[in-house]
Scaffold this active site. Structure first.
Site, short mmCIF file in Angstrom:
data_model
loop_
_atom_site.label_atom_id
_atom_site.label_comp_id
_atom_site.label_asym_id
_atom_site.label_seq_id
_atom_site.Cartn_x
_atom_site.Cartn_y
_atom_site.Cartn_z
N ASN A 16 36.89 32.01 45.88
CA ASN A 16 37.70 32.48 44.69
C ASN A 16 39.16 32.53 45.06
OD1 ASN A 16 36.25 33.35 42.27
ND2 ASN A 16 34.81 34.06 43.61
N ARG A 94 34.54 46.31 50.34
CA ARG A 94 34.94 47.76 50.83
C ARG A 94 34.90 48.49 49.63
NH1 ARG A 94 33.14 49.19 55.15
NH2 ARG A 94 34.58 51.00 55.22
N ASN A 110 39.35 42.36 39.91
CA ASN A 110 38.27 41.98 40.77
C ASN A 110 37.59 41.16 40.20
OD1 ASN A 110 36.27 42.47 42.79
ND2 ASN A 110 35.07 43.57 41.35
N HIS A 112 33.45 39.70 39.44
CA HIS A 112 32.21 40.20 39.78
C HIS A 112 31.11 38.95 38.97
CE1 HIS A 112 28.80 42.90 40.21
NE2 HIS A 112 28.40 42.91 38.79
C1 GRF Z 1 31.69 36.00 44.39
O1 GRF Z 1 30.40 35.67 43.69
C2 GRF Z 1 32.40 37.24 43.79
O2 GRF Z 1 32.19 37.22 42.35
C3 GRF Z 1 31.77 38.42 44.45
O3 GRF Z 1 31.39 37.84 45.67
C4 GRF Z 1 31.46 36.66 45.73
C5 GRF Z 1 32.53 36.07 46.69
O4 GRF Z 1 32.63 34.66 46.92
N1 GRF Z 1 32.48 39.56 44.31
P1 GRF Z 1 33.92 34.00 47.72
O5 GRF Z 1 34.13 34.89 49.07
O6 GRF Z 1 34.95 34.08 46.56
O7 GRF Z 1 33.27 32.69 48.03
#
Ligand code: GRF
Length: 195
Positions: A16, A94, A110, A112
């Site tokens: 992400n 965290r 954030n 999710h």
């Molecule tokens: C993603 O699925 C996000 O929604 C969740 O943890 C994962 C992180 O993936 N909170 P990345 O590190 O962004 O590849």
């Protein structure tokens, strides 16, 4: 209008984060990724950020023992030093205290991997399959003191297919995450979304 300075907080692979860095590479995008911070020195996303010329920092929570606030003060000092306007949590594992969340009220996002308010917490894809839902997805929201709550900025739905495993479903949701996180950050940076 000057670009908003964004810090992306990660703990792991950082896909992400990478989608935000890519979007911010566009001249017309209203935000720049000024810093990536990881609480884990071994997060794969750190290398990914560095290879794209982004400044990175590690604030290793294990160095602070059980003192959550000392960890967060170090984080806050780092964000101030970089004159950060907005914080994006991207797989940052965290829990944050009410104090820290209060510092960033309306300025911390954030992502999710579920259609909030359904499936807060961990293992969302396993739980969605177990519940038999036909539609699953991802949500970007402002961070509030209660985990995976806070005003919703963007959601994307994906279908759940009959032969899905947690892995195939996660991959479909992740594509949606990479699409909506840059869009949601744009809305906030342009002050079109407020908490
Ligand atoms: C993603 O699925 C996000 O929604 C969740 O943890 C994962 C992180 O993936 N909170 P990345 O590190 O962004 O590849």
């Amino acid at each position: 209008m000057a670009k908003q300075r964004v810090a992306v907080l990660i703990s792991g692979r950082g896909s992400n984060m990478a989608s935000l860095i890519d979007a911010a590479g566009d001249d017309g995008y209203p935000a720049e990724i000024a810093l990536v911070v990881s609480n884990r020195p071994d997060a794969a996303g750190l290398e990914r950020a560095r290879s794209q010329g982004i400044k990175t920092a590690v604030i290793d929570h294990t160095q602070y023992g059980k003192d959550r606030e000392a960890f967060e003060r170090a984080l806050q000092d780092m964000l101030s030093a970089y004159r950060i306007d907005l914080v994006c949590l991207a797989g940052f594992m965290r829990l944050l205290t009410t104090w820290f969340v209060g510092q960033w009220q309306g300025r911390m996002l954030n992502i999710h991997p579920a259609l909030l308010p359904a499936f807060k917490g961990l293992h969302t894809h396993e739980r969605a399959l177990a519940a038999g839902v036909k539609t699953h997805g991802a949500t970007v929201h402002f961070v509030s003191p209660e985990m995976d709550s806070g005003p919703i900025i963007a959601r994307a739905e994906v279908p759940v297919l009959a032969d899905d495993t947690p892995e195939t479903l996660a991959a479909r949701v992740l594509e949606a995450e990479h699409r909506i996180y840059p869009q949601a950050l744009r809305q906030v940076a342009e002050e079109r979304a407020r908490s």
